[in-house]
Scaffold this motif. Structure first.
Motif, PDB file in Angstrom:
ATOM      1  N   GLY A 127      41.117  29.398  41.901  1.00  0.00           N
ATOM      2  CA  GLY A 127      40.680  30.778  41.960  1.00  0.00           C
ATOM      3  C   GLY A 127      40.211  31.239  40.593  1.00  0.00           C
ATOM      4  N   ALA A 128      39.324  32.224  40.583  1.00  0.00           N
ATOM      5  CA  ALA A 128      38.923  32.881  39.340  1.00  0.00           C
ATOM      6  C   ALA A 128      39.822  34.093  39.129  1.00  0.00           C
ATOM      7  CB  ALA A 128      37.459  33.298  39.414  1.00  0.00           C
ATOM      8  N   SER A 184      51.066  41.830  46.440  1.00  0.00           N
ATOM      9  CA  SER A 184      50.905  40.873  45.351  1.00  0.00           C
ATOM     10  C   SER A 184      52.109  40.937  44.432  1.00  0.00           C
ATOM     11  CB  SER A 184      49.625  41.159  44.564  1.00  0.00           C
ATOM     12  OG  SER A 184      49.543  40.311  43.442  1.00  0.00           O
ATOM     13  N   LEU A 185      52.768  39.792  44.296  1.00  0.00           N
ATOM     14  CA  LEU A 185      53.897  39.692  43.381  1.00  0.00           C
ATOM     15  C   LEU A 185      53.423  39.498  41.945  1.00  0.00           C
ATOM     16  CD1 LEU A 185      56.940  39.375  42.782  1.00  0.00           C
ATOM     17  CD2 LEU A 185      56.717  36.961  43.404  1.00  0.00           C
ATOM     18  N   ALA A 186      52.341  38.759  41.775  1.00  0.00           N
ATOM     19  CA  ALA A 186      51.877  38.471  40.427  1.00  0.00           C
ATOM     20  C   ALA A 186      50.466  37.904  40.467  1.00  0.00           C
ATOM     21  CB  ALA A 186      52.808  37.468  39.734  1.00  0.00           C
ATOM     22  N   VAL A 187      49.814  37.957  39.313  1.00  0.00           N
ATOM     23  CA  VAL A 187      48.597  37.198  39.058  1.00  0.00           C
ATOM     24  C   VAL A 187      48.874  36.336  37.838  1.00  0.00           C
ATOM     25  CG1 VAL A 187      46.149  37.277  38.450  1.00  0.00           C
ATOM     26  CG2 VAL A 187      47.095  38.974  40.032  1.00  0.00           C
ATOM     27  N   VAL A 188      48.564  35.051  37.963  1.00  0.00           N
ATOM     28  CA  VAL A 188      48.805  34.099  36.881  1.00  0.00           C
ATOM     29  C   VAL A 188      47.474  33.589  36.353  1.00  0.00           C
ATOM     30  CG1 VAL A 188      49.854  31.881  36.263  1.00  0.00           C
ATOM     31  CG2 VAL A 188      51.004  33.404  37.902  1.00  0.00           C
ATOM     32  N   ALA A 189      47.275  33.682  35.045  1.00  0.00           N
ATOM     33  CA  ALA A 189      46.124  33.046  34.406  1.00  0.00           C
ATOM     34  C   ALA A 189      46.476  31.581  34.194  1.00  0.00           C
ATOM     35  CB  ALA A 189      45.826  33.722  33.070  1.00  0.00           C
ATOM     36  N   THR A 190      45.626  30.681  34.681  1.00  0.00           N
ATOM     37  CA  THR A 190      45.991  29.263  34.718  1.00  0.00           C
ATOM     38  C   THR A 190      45.779  28.534  33.396  1.00  0.00           C
ATOM     39  OG1 THR A 190      43.785  28.594  35.474  1.00  0.00           O
ATOM     40  CG2 THR A 190      45.424  29.137  37.173  1.00  0.00           C
ATOM     41  N   GLN A 212      28.853  33.792  38.108  1.00  0.00           N
ATOM     42  CA  GLN A 212      28.536  34.308  36.773  1.00  0.00           C
ATOM     43  C   GLN A 212      28.727  33.269  35.674  1.00  0.00           C
ATOM     44  OE1 GLN A 212      31.106  34.860  38.775  1.00  0.00           O
ATOM     45  NE2 GLN A 212      32.604  36.239  37.873  1.00  0.00           N
ATOM     46  N   GLY A 213      28.991  32.023  36.070  1.00  0.00           N
ATOM     47  CA  GLY A 213      29.158  30.963  35.085  1.00  0.00           C
ATOM     48  C   GLY A 213      30.593  30.499  34.975  1.00  0.00           C
ATOM     49  N   ARG A 214      30.984  30.152  33.769  1.00  0.00           N
ATOM     50  CA  ARG A 214      32.323  29.611  33.496  1.00  0.00           C
ATOM     51  C   ARG A 214      33.275  30.778  33.237  1.00  0.00           C
ATOM     52  NH1 ARG A 214      34.809  27.332  28.778  1.00  0.00           N
ATOM     53  NH2 ARG A 214      36.127  25.531  29.262  1.00  0.00           N
ATOM     54  N   VAL A 215      34.308  30.919  34.082  1.00  0.00           N
ATOM     55  CA  VAL A 215      35.217  32.062  33.975  1.00  0.00           C
ATOM     56  C   VAL A 215      36.666  31.566  33.996  1.00  0.00           C
ATOM     57  CG1 VAL A 215      33.606  33.682  35.067  1.00  0.00           C
ATOM     58  CG2 VAL A 215      35.212  32.402  36.497  1.00  0.00           C
ATOM     59  N   PRO A 216      37.593  32.380  33.476  1.00  0.00           N
ATOM     60  CA  PRO A 216      38.997  31.974  33.474  1.00  0.00           C
ATOM     61  C   PRO A 216      39.549  31.818  34.899  1.00  0.00           C
ATOM     62  CG  PRO A 216      38.624  33.796  31.956  1.00  0.00           C
ATOM     63  CD  PRO A 216      37.385  33.660  32.769  1.00  0.00           C
ATOM     64  N   GLY A 217      40.400  30.827  35.080  1.00  0.00           N
ATOM     65  CA  GLY A 217      41.027  30.603  36.377  1.00  0.00           C
ATOM     66  C   GLY A 217      42.235  31.497  36.589  1.00  0.00           C
ATOM     67  N   GLY A 218      42.545  31.769  37.849  1.00  0.00           N
ATOM     68  CA  GLY A 218      43.686  32.622  38.165  1.00  0.00           C
ATOM     69  C   GLY A 218      44.268  32.319  39.524  1.00  0.00           C
ATOM     70  N   ILE A 219      45.534  32.660  39.701  1.00  0.00           N
ATOM     71  CA  ILE A 219      46.258  32.477  40.957  1.00  0.00           C
ATOM     72  C   ILE A 219      46.851  33.808  41.365  1.00  0.00           C
ATOM     73  CG2 ILE A 219      48.258  31.365  42.060  1.00  0.00           C
ATOM     74  CD1 ILE A 219      47.893  29.055  40.080  1.00  0.00           C
ATOM     75  N   LEU A 220      46.712  34.156  42.631  1.00  0.00           N
ATOM     76  CA  LEU A 220      47.391  35.314  43.197  1.00  0.00           C
ATOM     77  C   LEU A 220      48.660  34.837  43.881  1.00  0.00           C
ATOM     78  CD1 LEU A 220      47.034  38.455  44.055  1.00  0.00           C
ATOM     79  CD2 LEU A 220      46.461  37.480  46.273  1.00  0.00           C
ATOM     80  N   VAL A 221      49.764  35.524  43.640  1.00  0.00           N
ATOM     81  CA  VAL A 221      51.023  35.233  44.332  1.00  0.00           C
ATOM     82  C   VAL A 221      51.197  36.320  45.393  1.00  0.00           C
ATOM     83  CG1 VAL A 221      53.476  34.747  44.089  1.00  0.00           C
ATOM     84  CG2 VAL A 221      51.909  34.277  42.177  1.00  0.00           C
ATOM     85  N   ARG A 222      50.914  35.952  46.638  1.00  0.00           N
ATOM     86  CA  ARG A 222      50.837  36.928  47.727  1.00  0.00           C
ATOM     87  C   ARG A 222      52.111  36.917  48.576  1.00  0.00           C
ATOM     88  NH1 ARG A 222      45.430  36.683  50.946  1.00  0.00           N
ATOM     89  NH2 ARG A 222      46.188  34.691  51.708  1.00  0.00           N
ATOM     90  N   VAL A 223      52.528  38.097  48.997  1.00  0.00           N
ATOM     91  CA  VAL A 223      53.716  38.258  49.830  1.00  0.00           C
ATOM     92  C   VAL A 223      53.297  38.881  51.150  1.00  0.00           C
ATOM     93  CG1 VAL A 223      55.972  39.386  50.032  1.00  0.00           C
ATOM     94  CG2 VAL A 223      55.205  38.517  47.811  1.00  0.00           C
ATOM     95  N   ALA A 224      53.729  38.274  52.254  1.00  0.00           N
ATOM     96  CA  ALA A 224      53.362  38.770  53.585  1.00  0.00           C
ATOM     97  C   ALA A 224      54.548  38.654  54.519  1.00  0.00           C
ATOM     98  CB  ALA A 224      52.186  37.973  54.148  1.00  0.00           C
TER      99      ALA A 224
END
Length: 380
Positions: free
Chosen positions: A116-117, A141-147, A155-167
């Motif tokens: 993910g971005a 959303s519990l958190a967003v983590v920059a990987t 848009q090109g090369r962008v930082p990666g990210g993870i969503l920590v989702r609660v359902a």
């Protein structure tokens, strides 16, 4: 401080609908945003989540499962989709914790990196927490983590990210559709796993939940953007905020998603689309439904996308002062993604998670934006 103990209820109840996923290693994961009140609700220690071990856990170090589902994507049926970039860690206190953007799975599509971005993950965190704040059923959303790595996007090369989702549950219309391609017995197992005794009980309950949900979307100008059947949760919670946006002009033709080129999921089409999705749910369970009851439900679904409009026009709750307005949200995301400046994002997050309080943010955040072209991307 200790690692939370998770159950694996989904995998235990539906072993034929999961695939085990090994952990993905990331170079330098860092917590970008942490929802401390939600962590407290789940009984997870926030101090531990901020440790190296806790951050690695949020990034998927313990592994988990990807779930199988089918779905109609823009009207076309795909018999197997599944979590191509999502990882179900497990469940705690009756809620499931799933990562989005944590790497490839056995269900990943050819050419997908499974990553993910950071921008779309921050978008989902903020918008889902706004929806929760205004009382609309939603995943959270519990958190967003920059990987610590980069991915290639529009848009090109962008930082990666993870969503920590609660359902409450990640079962969806597409889950029932996948089970229907396998066997009636598997459909029955999904029905029980979703907490229902009969297919008719599931159908009637999900119809009520989804009609109410979309009526609430319409009241605040929310445009989901990708109302495929695999994004229609049986729980009635809003799920998958990828290309979502808001219209403040009550423009029925409003479309923001870059992939919705034909306007299938335009703002004003959402009532008829949810009725269409619910009809697909009924079709998937048709062999298990009493014929007369099935006919009544089919007729009810069609006669009700009118009931939904009536619900939308009823007097609803107070209109929030603060919305995740499209351009101000995108500006905040750009600052975080491009320069690592999270101050605008945190200011907007504070305002929209206390949306009825005039002291929660600056006055300019309450002003409607000028209408005009605006495009959102799903993040893949």
């Amino acid at each position: 401080m200790h690692r939370p103990t998770l159950a694996h209820t989904f995998a235990e109840r539906l072993p034929d609908m999961v695939a085990e996923v090994v952990p993905t290693d990331f170079p330098n994961p860092q917590v970008a945003v942490l929802n401390e009140p939600l962590a407290a609700e789940l009984g997870i220690e926030t101090e531990w989540l901020r440790t190296a071990e806790g951050t690695a856990w949020l990034a998927g170090s313990s592994g988990g499962h990807a779930t199988a589902y089918a779905g109609h994507q823009f009207g076309q049926f795909v018999p197997l989709l599944g979590d191509g970039r999502a990882l179900l860690l497990g469940d705690i206190d009756g809620r499931e914790i799933q990562l989005k953007g944590s790497g490839r799975t056995p269900f990943s599509r050819p050419g997908s990196d499974g990553r993910g971005a950071i921008g779309p993950m921050l978008r989902e965190h903020l918008v889902s927490e706004f929806m929760h704040a205004v009382g609309i059923p939603t995943t959270r959303s519990l958190a967003v983590v920059a990987t610590g790595e980069h991915v290639i996007r529009q848009q090109g090369r962008v930082p990666g990210g993870i969503l920590v989702r609660v359902a409450t549950s990640h079962l969806r219309v597409g889950s029932v559709q996948y089970a229907a391609t396998q066997s009636p017995a598997l459909v029955e197992e999904v029905i029980r796993a979703a907490g229902f005794d009969t297919p008719l009980e599931l159908l009637n309950t999900v119809v009520d939940r989804q009609l109410g949900l979309v009526a609430q979307w319409m009241r605040i100008g929310f445009v989901h953007g990708v109302m495929n059947t695999d994004n229609t949760a049986l729980s009635g919670e809003t799920i998958d905020y990828g290309p979502c946006a808001f219209t403040e002009d009550f423009d029925l033709s409003a479309v923001f998603s870059s992939i919705d080129t034909a306007g299938r999921y335009a703002f004003g089409n959402q009532p008829s689309i949810i009725a269409w999705n619910l009809a697909r749910l009924a079709e998937a369970m048709f062999p298990l439904l009493d014929l007369d009851a099935a006919r009544e439900v089919f007729a009810s679904i069609q006669s009700r996308w009118d009931e939904l409009w009536a619900r939308q026009q009823e007097s609803g709750p107070e209109v929030p002062l603060f919305l995740p307005r499209n351009r101000m949200l995108q500006d905040a995301l750009n600052a975080a993604e491009a320069g690592g400046d999270y101050a605008p994002y945190r200011a907007l997050l504070a305002a929209v998670t206390d949306p009825y309080n005039p002291e929660a943010g600056p006055e300019w955040m309450t002003r409607p934006e000028e209408s005009g072209p605006f495009t959102t991307y799903c993040g893949t």
